[in-house]
Design an enzyme around this catalytic site. Structure first.
Site: not given
Ligand code: AMP
Length: 540
Positions: A184, A329, A437, A442
Site C-alpha cells: 500500500t 486491500e 472539522k 464536518w
Molecule cells: P489505494 O489503496 O492506494 O488504491 O487507495 C485507496 C483509497 O483511495 C481509498 O481508501 C479512497 O480513500 C481512495 N479512493 C479510491 N477510489 C476513490 C474514489 N472513486 N473516490 C474517492 N476516493 C477514492
C-alpha cells in the site's frame, strides 16, 4: 453431506489456459518500452508464460518465492503475472514512483529473490542493487539487441524465455495460496504488503466482469492505463482473459497524444485509470479537436472523479464514465457506479448527482458505515460514518503481520468516511484524516475540490483544514490555474456561493504551480498540510 461437484481449485493458470483454448487468436498489443508496437495472441502469451515458468524453475525459483517487478503495462509483464503465479511463486509488483528508500524497504521486506525491470528503471535498479542483498538476479525485460551497459550483471528476459521449452503443465495449487503481493502506498509509516491469493484473484476477476460492474466481454478491447503495479491494474489482466477481451498495453507512454493514438488504432472500447491521467487525455482531445471513435466506457477511480470530468466524457464525447471505488486491500474493487432501472426515469439533475457517487456495492463485498462506537448507521444516503468492508477478496492481515490485526469485529476499516443508501450506493465524503472539522461539524474536502475544478479556470484543486482560533479548523483552497488563466481569489470564492453550504465556503485561496501527488496519483495531503497547515487565514 458434501455436494458432489468437482473440486477444481480456483487457480490463476486457469485464466490463461482458457484464453488460449477459446480465445487463442484474440490479440494482445503493446507499445514497447524500446519503441514500436508488439502484437501477438493469447495463445502466444500462454506459450511464452510456460517458457518463462520453465526459465524460473531453472533459476531455482520455487513455490512461495517472491519475485519483484518494476515494470510498465506490457505483454512481458502480462507473461510474468501468469508464469510466476502459475508455478506457485508470488508476483510482487513494485511501484517505481515510490522513493528509492521505500522500494529498497519493500524489496527487502518481501525477500524478493529476483527483480524483473523495464529499461526505463535501469538507473533506479543500479541505485537499489547494493542495498538489496537478497536479490539473486536482476532481469532486464528486453531482448539481446537492447541489453544496456550496466555495472550490474544483468539477465536478459528474451534470452531467458527463448532458452526454454514451453513444455509444462501448470501444477494444481491450493486456491488459498498466495499469488501476488502489492504494497500500500500509505502516506505515513512504512508501506504494508497486501498478499492476494489465487482464490481472491479469481473471485475478484469474476466480480469485475459482471454487467453492473465493468461489464467486460469478448467484444471489448481493453486498454488499462492504471499501472500493473497499482493493485494489479485493478484486476484487468485477469478479467480480460476470463472473458477473452483484446488487451492493449500502453507501455511507458501515458501522455494524452500517445494514449489517443492507441485508442484509435486498436479500436479500444474500455479503458481505466485515475482522474489525473484523464485530465491529460481530455486536454489533448480538446486542444486537437479530435473525438473518440470506439471508446464506450472508461473506469475512473483511485481518487474522487470530479463531476465536471464525468460530464465532459459523457456529454461532450459520448463516453460512459464508470466511477469506481476500491483500495489495495480490496483487490481493489468495492463499488462501481451503474444505475438500476428506476434511476433511468429520474430527472437529469438527480441522475447526475447519483452518478457523482463512488458507486454501488458489487456482490462479493459487504459494506456498512459505523459511528465512533462502532454502531451501524442507517443506510439512508444522509448519515455518514466510517466505512467498513468484508468479503473474500478483502485483506484480513498484512504480509508478515505488519501493523497487527487490522480488522474490527471481522470488518476491514477502510479509513474512508462515507454515506450508504438502501440500494448500496456509497459516497465518500473524505478520508477520515482529511475531513475538515469546523465548529464540531464536518466539511468534505472532496466536495469542495469538486466544486473548485468545475470552474473553467481551475486545472486542479486541493482543500485542507487550517487551524482557526474560533472554529477549530477552516477550509483552505489550494489551486493550480489553467495555463494563461487569471481567475482571482474573490472570483473563485464567489463561485462556491449557491453551490455548497455557506459555512463550507473556504476562508482563503492559495495559487500554486503544481500540487504534490502520491506514487499512485492521489493528492498528497500530508505535504500540503506541512506546507500550508500554518497558513494565516484572513481575520485571524
Ligand atoms: P489505494 O489503496 O492506494 O488504491 O487507495 C485507496 C483509497 O483511495 C481509498 O481508501 C479512497 O480513500 C481512495 N479512493 C479510491 N477510489 C476513490 C474514489 N472513486 N473516490 C474517492 N476516493 C477514492
Amino acid at each position: 453431506m458434501q455436494g458432489l461437484m468437482m473440486n477444481a481449485p480456483l487457480n490463476i493458470s486457469a485464466l490463461i489456459r482458457h484464453a488460449d483454448r477459446f480465445h487463442g487468436d484474440t490479440e494482445i498489443v503493446t507499445r514497447l518500452v524500446e519503441g514500436g508496437i508488439h502484437r501477438y495472441t493469447y495463445s502466444d502469451a500462454h506459450r511464452r508464460s510456460r517458457q518463462l515458468a520453465n526459465a524460473l524453475a531453472s533459476l531455482g525459483v520455487k513455490s512461495t518465492d517472491r519475485i519483484g517487478t518494476l515494470a510498465w503495462n506490457t505483454h512481458r509483464h502480462f507473461e510474468i503475472y501468469f508464469a510466476m503465479s502459475g508455478i506457485g511463486a508470488v508476483c510482487h509488483t513494485i511501484n517505481p514512483r515510490l522513493f528509492p528508500e521505500q522500494i529498497t524497504y519493500i524489496v527487502n521486506h518481501a525477500d524478493d529473490s529476483y527483480v524483473f525491470f523495464d529499461l526505463t528503471f535501469l538507473p533506479l535498479v543500479e541505485k537499489l542493487a547494493p542495498h538489496c542483498r537478497g536479490v539473486k538476479g536482476w532481469v532486464a525485460m528486453t531482448d539481446k539487441a537492447h541489453m544496456p551497459e550496466s555495472s550490474l550483471d544483468l539477465l536478459c528476459y528474451e534470452q531467458l524465455v527463448n532458452g526454454h521449452s514451453d513444455h509444462m503443465e501448470w501444477p494444481e495449487i491450493d486456491e488459498g495460496a498466495a499469488s501476488s503481493l502489492c504494497y500500500t502506498s500509505g502516506t505515513t509509516g512504512n508501506p504494508k504488503g497486501v498478499l492476494y491469493s489465487h482464490r481472491s484473484t479469481l473471485l475478484h476477476a469474476f466480480g469485475a466482469c459482471l454487467p453492473d460492474a465493468l461489464g467486460l466481454s469478448a467484444r471489448d478491447v481493453v486498454l488499462p492505463v492504471v499501472p500493473m503495479f497499482h493493485v494489479n491494474a485493478w484486476g484487468l489482466p485477469y478479467s480480460a482473459p476470463l472473458v477473452g477481451a483484446k488487451l492493449v498495453f500502453p507501455g511507458a507512454q501515458l501522455d494524452g497524444a500517445s494514449l489517443m493514438e492507441l485508442f484509435e488504432s486498436e479500436k479500444v472500447t474500455l479503458s481505466a485509470g485515475v482522474p489525473t491521467i484523464w485530465l491529460g487525455l481530455l486536454n489533448h482531445v480538446k486542444s486537437q479537436g479530435v473525438r473518440f471513435g470506439t471508446l464506450k466506457r472508461t473506469v475512473i477511480g483511485g481518487s474522487a472523479c470530479p463531476p465536471a470530468m464525468i460530464r465532459t466524457f459523457e456529454d461532450d464525447y459520448g463516453v460512459q464514465v464508470l466511477h469506481a471505488w476500491g483500495m489495495t486491500e480490496m483487490s481493489p474493487l468495492g463499488t462501481v457506479n451503474t444505475f438500476k432501472s428506476r434511476h433511468l426515469d429520474w430527472p437529469e439533475a438527480e441522475r447526475q448527482a447519483l452518478q457523482n457517487k463512488q458507486g454501488r456495492v458489487i456482490f462479493g463485498v459487504d459494506m456498512k458505515i459505523v459511528d465512533d462506537e462502532g454502531l451501524e448507521l442507517p443506510r439512508d444516503g444522509q448519515a455518514y460514518g466510517d466505512l467498513m468492508v468484508r468479503g473474500p477478496w478483502i485483506c484480513r492481515e498484512y504480509f508478515k503481520g505488519e501493523g497487527g490485526d487490522p480488522l474490527r469485529d471481522g470488518w476491514f476499516p477502510t479509513g474512508d468516511v462515507a454515506t450508504l443508501d438502501q440500494d448500496g450506493f456509497m459516497q465518500i465524503t473524505d478520508r477520515s484524516k482529511d475531513v475538515i472539522k469546523s465548529g464540531g461539524e464536518w466539511i468534505s474536502s472532496i466536495d469542495l475540490e469538486n466544486t473548485a475544478v468545475a470552474h473553467p479556470d481551475v486545472h486542479e484543486a486541493a482543500v485542507i483544514g487550517v487551524a482557526h482560533p474560533k472554529w477549530d479548523e477552516r477550509p483552505l483552497l489550494i489551486v493550480v490555474r489553467e495555463p494563461g488563466a487569471t481567475v482571482t481569489r474573490e472570483a473563485l470564492l464567489a463561485f462556491f456561493e449557491g453551490r455548497v453550504a455557506k459555512w463550507w465556503i473556504p476562508d482563503d485561496v492559495v495559487f500554486v504551480d503544481a500540487l504534490p501527488h502520491t506514487a499512485t496519483g492521489k493528492l498528497l495531503k500530508t505535504k500540503l498540510r506541512e506546507d500550508f497547515g500554518r497558513h494565516k487565514l484572513p481575520g485571524t
